[in-house]
Design an enzyme around this catalytic site. Structure first.
Site, mmCIF file in Angstrom:
data_model
loop_
_atom_site.group_PDB
_atom_site.id
_atom_site.type_symbol
_atom_site.label_atom_id
_atom_site.label_comp_id
_atom_site.label_asym_id
_atom_site.label_seq_id
_atom_site.Cartn_x
_atom_site.Cartn_y
_atom_site.Cartn_z
ATOM 1 N N ASP A 1 0.843 -1.200 0.000
ATOM 2 C CA ASP A 1 0.000 0.000 0.000
ATOM 3 C C ASP A 1 0.876 1.247 0.000
ATOM 4 O O ASP A 1 0.642 2.189 -0.756
ATOM 5 C CB ASP A 1 -0.921 -0.030 1.218
ATOM 6 C CG ASP A 1 -1.784 1.211 1.329
ATOM 7 O OD1 ASP A 1 -2.546 1.495 0.391
ATOM 8 O OD2 ASP A 1 -1.685 1.909 2.362
ATOM 9 N N ALA A 2 1.896 1.233 0.833
ATOM 10 C CA ALA A 2 2.815 2.383 0.909
ATOM 11 C C ALA A 2 3.609 2.535 -0.389
ATOM 12 O O ALA A 2 3.779 3.648 -0.892
ATOM 13 C CB ALA A 2 3.761 2.217 2.093
#
Length: 133
Positions: A27-28
């Site tokens: 996600d990051a």
């Protein structure tokens, strides 16, 4: 001193990380790539930049982008993608279907796995394919 920008983990270490853990990392990675892409392409400024980022990192958009790269995945990458898609998530955002959220989680897990493997060139290759207009 540990270099967290150039982390490389072994296959055994990666297998010890849950699908949700891989998706958390991915996600990051995806958000940084999207923010970089938006800045490089001058797609938005100010408040519009945040809205554009949110529009690209939401589950619906990630699901669509995941479908673009599925034919490009190796057998090993496909296995990681399926592992992420089958993760037991307990809440799905109201704006996404369970299938979309599963595909988004799978994409994030794949990106997290590639990042932790140190395969940034492969991430870039897949990201460029996702962002083709």
């Amino acid at each position: 001193m540990e270099n967290y920008f150039e982390t490389t983990m072994t296959e055994d270490q990666l297998r010890a990380i849950s699908s949700i853990g891989l998706a958390h990392m991915g996600d990051a990675v995806f958000e940084v790539l999207v923010r970089t892409w938006l800045c490089r392409h001058g797609k938005a400024t100010g408040k519009g930049l945040h809205r554009a980022t949110v529009g690209l990192v939401c589950a619906e958009s990630q699901s669509e982008k995941a479908r673009r790269i599925l034919p490009e995945l190796t057998e090993e990458e496909g296995a990681v993608f399926r592992r992420g898609r089958n993760a037991q998530v307990h809440s799905v955002p109201p704006h996404a279907s369970r299938a979309q959220y599963g595909e988004a989680t799978a994409l994030e897990a794949l990106l997290g796995w590639l990042w932790l493997m140190g395969r940034k060139e492969r991430i870039n290759e897949l990201f460029c394919k996702m962002m083709e207009e």
